[in-house]
Design a protein around this motif. Structure first.
Motif, PDB file in Angstrom:
ATOM      1  N   HIS A 142       0.831  -1.209   0.000  1.00  0.00           N
ATOM      2  CA  HIS A 142       0.000   0.000   0.000  1.00  0.00           C
ATOM      3  C   HIS A 142       0.865   1.257   0.000  1.00  0.00           C
ATOM      4  N   CYS A 143       0.427   2.249  -0.775  1.00  0.00           N
ATOM      5  CA  CYS A 143       1.107   3.540  -0.775  1.00  0.00           C
ATOM      6  C   CYS A 143       0.493   4.417   0.309  1.00  0.00           C
ATOM      7  N   PRO A 144       1.308   4.920   1.233  1.00  0.00           N
ATOM      8  CA  PRO A 144       0.777   5.768   2.299  1.00  0.00           C
ATOM      9  C   PRO A 144       0.387   7.169   1.810  1.00  0.00           C
ATOM     10  N   VAL A 145       0.783   7.528   0.589  1.00  0.00           N
ATOM     11  CA  VAL A 145       0.492   8.864   0.076  1.00  0.00           C
ATOM     12  C   VAL A 145      -0.779   8.868  -0.785  1.00  0.00           C
ATOM     13  N   CYS A 146      -0.802   8.066  -1.854  1.00  0.00           N
ATOM     14  CA  CYS A 146      -1.920   8.124  -2.805  1.00  0.00           C
ATOM     15  C   CYS A 146      -2.953   7.023  -2.604  1.00  0.00           C
ATOM     16  N   GLY A 147      -2.638   5.997  -1.813  1.00  0.00           N
ATOM     17  CA  GLY A 147      -3.596   4.937  -1.539  1.00  0.00           C
ATOM     18  C   GLY A 147      -3.592   3.792  -2.537  1.00  0.00           C
ATOM     19  N   GLU A 148      -2.755   3.855  -3.556  1.00  0.00           N
ATOM     20  CA  GLU A 148      -2.666   2.757  -4.523  1.00  0.00           C
ATOM     21  C   GLU A 148      -2.188   1.493  -3.817  1.00  0.00           C
ATOM     22  N   CYS A 149      -2.487   0.349  -4.433  1.00  0.00           N
ATOM     23  CA  CYS A 149      -2.103  -0.920  -3.825  1.00  0.00           C
ATOM     24  C   CYS A 149      -1.677  -1.904  -4.900  1.00  0.00           C
ATOM     25  N   GLU A 150      -0.578  -2.597  -4.642  1.00  0.00           N
ATOM     26  CA  GLU A 150      -0.185  -3.767  -5.425  1.00  0.00           C
ATOM     27  C   GLU A 150      -0.664  -4.963  -4.616  1.00  0.00           C
ATOM     28  N   PHE A 151      -1.735  -5.605  -5.091  1.00  0.00           N
ATOM     29  CA  PHE A 151      -2.399  -6.661  -4.344  1.00  0.00           C
ATOM     30  C   PHE A 151      -1.544  -7.922  -4.239  1.00  0.00           C
ATOM     31  N   ASP A 152      -1.647  -8.587  -3.080  1.00  0.00           N
ATOM     32  CA  ASP A 152      -1.101  -9.932  -2.944  1.00  0.00           C
ATOM     33  C   ASP A 152      -2.036 -10.885  -3.678  1.00  0.00           C
ATOM     34  N   ALA A 153      -1.577 -12.122  -3.894  1.00  0.00           N
ATOM     35  CA  ALA A 153      -2.350 -13.132  -4.622  1.00  0.00           C
ATOM     36  C   ALA A 153      -3.758 -13.276  -4.047  1.00  0.00           C
ATOM     37  N   GLY A 154      -4.762 -13.218  -4.931  1.00  0.00           N
ATOM     38  CA  GLY A 154      -6.153 -13.405  -4.531  1.00  0.00           C
ATOM     39  C   GLY A 154      -6.869 -12.141  -4.084  1.00  0.00           C
ATOM     40  N   GLU A 155      -6.127 -11.137  -3.709  1.00  0.00           N
ATOM     41  CA  GLU A 155      -6.747  -9.921  -3.182  1.00  0.00           C
ATOM     42  C   GLU A 155      -7.388  -9.078  -4.285  1.00  0.00           C
ATOM     43  N   ALA A 156      -6.804  -9.094  -5.464  1.00  0.00           N
ATOM     44  CA  ALA A 156      -7.377  -8.319  -6.573  1.00  0.00           C
ATOM     45  C   ALA A 156      -8.778  -8.826  -6.893  1.00  0.00           C
ATOM     46  N   GLN A 157      -8.989 -10.133  -6.797  1.00  0.00           N
ATOM     47  CA  GLN A 157     -10.314 -10.682  -7.081  1.00  0.00           C
ATOM     48  C   GLN A 157     -11.326 -10.233  -6.035  1.00  0.00           C
ATOM     49  N   ARG A 158     -10.937 -10.208  -4.779  1.00  0.00           N
ATOM     50  CA  ARG A 158     -11.852  -9.722  -3.728  1.00  0.00           C
ATOM     51  C   ARG A 158     -12.234  -8.270  -3.984  1.00  0.00           C
ATOM     52  N   TYR A 159     -11.242  -7.469  -4.356  1.00  0.00           N
ATOM     53  CA  TYR A 159     -11.478  -6.055  -4.647  1.00  0.00           C
ATOM     54  C   TYR A 159     -12.397  -5.922  -5.863  1.00  0.00           C
ATOM     55  N   ALA A 160     -12.120  -6.685  -6.924  1.00  0.00           N
ATOM     56  CA  ALA A 160     -12.928  -6.634  -8.147  1.00  0.00           C
ATOM     57  C   ALA A 160     -14.367  -7.064  -7.873  1.00  0.00           C
ATOM     58  N   ASP A 161     -14.551  -8.076  -7.038  1.00  0.00           N
ATOM     59  CA  ASP A 161     -15.902  -8.529  -6.696  1.00  0.00           C
ATOM     60  C   ASP A 161     -16.673  -7.433  -5.959  1.00  0.00           C
ATOM     61  N   ALA A 162     -16.020  -6.754  -5.034  1.00  0.00           N
ATOM     62  CA  ALA A 162     -16.668  -5.664  -4.303  1.00  0.00           C
ATOM     63  C   ALA A 162     -17.004  -4.508  -5.246  1.00  0.00           C
ATOM     64  N   LEU A 163     -16.108  -4.216  -6.168  1.00  0.00           N
ATOM     65  CA  LEU A 163     -16.351  -3.160  -7.152  1.00  0.00           C
ATOM     66  C   LEU A 163     -17.535  -3.512  -8.042  1.00  0.00           C
ATOM     67  N   SER A 164     -17.625  -4.763  -8.459  1.00  0.00           N
ATOM     68  CA  SER A 164     -18.731  -5.222  -9.287  1.00  0.00           C
ATOM     69  C   SER A 164     -20.067  -5.069  -8.556  1.00  0.00           C
ATOM     70  N   MET A 165     -20.098  -5.443  -7.289  1.00  0.00           N
ATOM     71  CA  MET A 165     -21.323  -5.296  -6.495  1.00  0.00           C
ATOM     72  C   MET A 165     -21.713  -3.823  -6.351  1.00  0.00           C
TER      73      MET A 165
END
Length: 137
Positions: free
Chosen positions: A41-64
């Motif tokens: 996680h970037c403490p300045v802009c909030g961007e994130c390089e996801f660990d394995a599997g986390e991008a899918q959780r994020y994408a699922d929440a975005l889809s909902m």
């Protein structure tokens, strides 16, 4: 020596922090929280390089959240159309998109053009313009 990564979004040497962090997604004044997202996680802009599997959780929440936003917009469009005393067919012909366009908008199946939404909002504030719209269309 611990691994170091730097934020590609900031591109100024900001060091990323590997941690679990709640991430908030916002869309059309709706919010959703994806809890404990593991990644860099970037403490300045909030961007994130996801660990394995986390991008899918994020994408699922975005889809909902997108589905909720589409459903809410559909309800708003339906209420505006009804206040203007238009059938779905008449609205589709008047604003463009065809006879089934407003049915699809109101069900959240497709999204209307921004111009359609803006014109509906304008007509709600100034319903006296509806006769003028009908004359020129």
């Amino acid at each position: 020596m611990a691994e170091k990564r730097f934020c590609l979004q900031c591109d100024d040497g900001t060091e990323l922090v590997h941690e679990r962090k709640d991430m908030v997604i916002s869309m059309d004044s709706l919010n959703a929280t994806v809890p404990a997202v593991s990644g860099w996680h970037c403490p300045v802009c909030g961007e994130c390089e996801f660990d394995a599997g986390e991008a899918q959780r994020y994408a699922d929440a975005l889809s909902m959240l997108r589905k909720k936003a589409a459903a809410r917009q559909g309800q708003v469009l339906r209420a505006a159309r009804k206040r203007l005393h238009l059938s779905q067919k008449d609205a589709g012909l008047l604003f463009g998109g065809g006879v089934s366009a407003f049915s699809e908008y109101e069900r959240g199946k497709t999204q209307p053009h921004k111009s359609t939404v803006l014109l509906l909002k304008l007509l709600e504030k100034h319903p006296e313009l509806m006769d003028e719209i009908k004359r020129v269309s």
